[in-house]
Design a protein around this motif. Sequence first.
Motif, short mmCIF file in Angstrom:
data_model
loop_
_atom_site.label_atom_id
_atom_site.label_comp_id
_atom_site.label_asym_id
_atom_site.label_seq_id
_atom_site.Cartn_x
_atom_site.Cartn_y
_atom_site.Cartn_z
N ALA A 1 -20.24 6.13 2.68
CA ALA A 1 -19.94 7.35 1.90
C ALA A 1 -20.99 7.61 0.83
CB ALA A 1 -18.56 7.23 1.26
N GLY A 2 -21.97 6.69 0.69
CA GLY A 2 -23.00 6.87 -0.33
C GLY A 2 -22.47 6.71 -1.74
N ALA A 3 -21.48 5.82 -1.91
CA ALA A 3 -20.84 5.67 -3.21
C ALA A 3 -20.82 4.22 -3.67
CB ALA A 3 -19.40 6.19 -3.15
N MET A 4 -20.71 4.06 -4.98
CA MET A 4 -20.48 2.74 -5.56
C MET A 4 -19.32 2.84 -6.53
SD MET A 4 -23.69 2.26 -8.14
CE MET A 4 -24.48 3.69 -8.86
N TYR A 5 -18.63 1.72 -6.69
CA TYR A 5 -17.50 1.61 -7.59
C TYR A 5 -17.77 0.44 -8.52
CZ TYR A 5 -15.64 4.54 -3.95
OH TYR A 5 -15.48 5.57 -3.05
N PHE A 6 -17.46 0.60 -9.80
CA PHE A 6 -17.71 -0.48 -10.74
C PHE A 6 -16.70 -0.41 -11.86
CE2 PHE A 6 -20.60 3.05 -11.15
CZ PHE A 6 -20.59 3.40 -12.49
N THR A 7 -16.52 -1.56 -12.53
CA THR A 7 -15.55 -1.68 -13.60
C THR A 7 -16.23 -2.18 -14.86
OG1 THR A 7 -15.01 -3.95 -13.01
CG2 THR A 7 -13.69 -2.22 -11.99
N ASP A 8 -15.54 -2.06 -15.98
CA ASP A 8 -16.04 -2.66 -17.21
C ASP A 8 -14.90 -3.38 -17.91
OD1 ASP A 8 -14.66 -0.83 -18.92
OD2 ASP A 8 -16.39 0.50 -19.01
N LEU A 9 -15.25 -4.24 -18.84
CA LEU A 9 -14.23 -5.03 -19.53
C LEU A 9 -13.34 -4.18 -20.43
CD1 LEU A 9 -15.96 -8.40 -20.39
CD2 LEU A 9 -14.25 -7.91 -18.65
N GLY A 10 -13.73 -2.93 -20.67
CA GLY A 10 -12.88 -2.01 -21.41
C GLY A 10 -11.73 -1.49 -20.56
N GLY A 11 -11.71 -1.85 -19.27
CA GLY A 11 -10.63 -1.46 -18.38
C GLY A 11 -10.88 -0.21 -17.58
N GLN A 12 -12.08 0.38 -17.69
CA GLN A 12 -12.38 1.60 -16.95
C GLN A 12 -12.83 1.27 -15.52
OE1 GLN A 12 -11.70 4.69 -18.37
NE2 GLN A 12 -10.83 3.25 -19.82
N ILE A 13 -12.46 2.12 -14.59
CA ILE A 13 -12.87 2.02 -13.19
C ILE A 13 -13.64 3.30 -12.88
CG2 ILE A 13 -12.12 1.75 -10.81
CD1 ILE A 13 -9.45 0.61 -12.04
N TYR A 14 -14.87 3.15 -12.39
CA TYR A 14 -15.77 4.28 -12.17
C TYR A 14 -16.19 4.38 -10.71
CZ TYR A 14 -16.61 3.61 -17.21
OH TYR A 14 -16.48 3.46 -18.56
N SER A 15 -16.63 5.59 -10.35
CA SER A 15 -17.35 5.79 -9.09
C SER A 15 -18.61 6.59 -9.42
CB SER A 15 -16.50 6.55 -8.07
OG SER A 15 -16.29 7.88 -8.46
N ALA A 16 -19.60 6.45 -8.57
CA ALA A 16 -20.85 7.22 -8.70
C ALA A 16 -21.52 7.22 -7.34
CB ALA A 16 -21.78 6.60 -9.75
N ASN A 17 -22.45 8.14 -7.17
CA ASN A 17 -23.28 8.12 -5.97
C ASN A 17 -24.21 6.92 -6.04
OD1 ASN A 17 -22.21 10.64 -5.06
ND2 ASN A 17 -23.53 11.66 -6.54
N LEU A 18 -24.74 6.50 -4.90
CA LEU A 18 -25.62 5.33 -4.88
C LEU A 18 -26.89 5.51 -5.71
CD1 LEU A 18 -25.30 4.08 -1.19
CD2 LEU A 18 -24.31 3.08 -3.26
N ASP A 19 -27.25 6.76 -6.00
CA ASP A 19 -28.43 6.99 -6.86
C ASP A 19 -28.05 7.06 -8.34
OD1 ASP A 19 -27.22 9.48 -7.10
OD2 ASP A 19 -28.91 10.59 -6.25
N GLY A 20 -26.77 6.83 -8.65
CA GLY A 20 -26.30 6.82 -10.03
C GLY A 20 -25.78 8.15 -10.54
N THR A 21 -25.98 9.21 -9.79
CA THR A 21 -25.49 10.52 -10.22
C THR A 21 -24.00 10.63 -9.95
OG1 THR A 21 -25.97 11.55 -8.09
CG2 THR A 21 -27.73 11.60 -9.77
N GLY A 22 -23.38 11.60 -10.60
CA GLY A 22 -21.97 11.90 -10.33
C GLY A 22 -21.00 10.86 -10.85
N LYS A 23 -21.37 10.11 -11.86
CA LYS A 23 -20.47 9.08 -12.41
C LYS A 23 -19.21 9.72 -12.94
CE LYS A 23 -19.86 6.60 -16.48
NZ LYS A 23 -20.29 6.70 -17.80
N LYS A 24 -18.07 9.16 -12.55
CA LYS A 24 -16.81 9.63 -13.08
C LYS A 24 -15.84 8.47 -13.19
CE LYS A 24 -15.37 11.23 -8.54
NZ LYS A 24 -15.03 12.36 -7.72
#
Length: 105
Positions: free
Chosen positions: A62-85
């Motif tokens: 799907a050309g996407a990555m998912y990542f988390t942070d210790l603040g509890g947020q769950i994010y997605s973005a395109n593989l080039d880093g654009t479209g982070k939400k």
Amino acid sequence: MPIDLDLDLQHRAMYWTDRSLNVVERAAMDLPAGQTAANRSDIVTLVSGLSTPIDISLDTGAGAMYFTDLGGQIYSANLDGTGKKTIGSSSGASGITHVELPSPP
């Protein structure tokens, strides 16, 4: 301080989160000619300004990555880093995994 790693085997790329820089980065699995791991120049910062990113998982189809942070947020973005939400939050999100399930029969 890279903390987690996922691989795009088709494109021979590594993606990781770095807790000390608060970023998601990418580089080729193969070192550029004449470079070493210590002086390679192909590392690309894809997402910055995170709050202690801790895990990453790729959905290369799907050309996407998912990542988390210790603040509890769950994010997605395109593989080039654009479209982070932000796609969710948790009081203890410290990992994430993308899984593709087979279609039902």
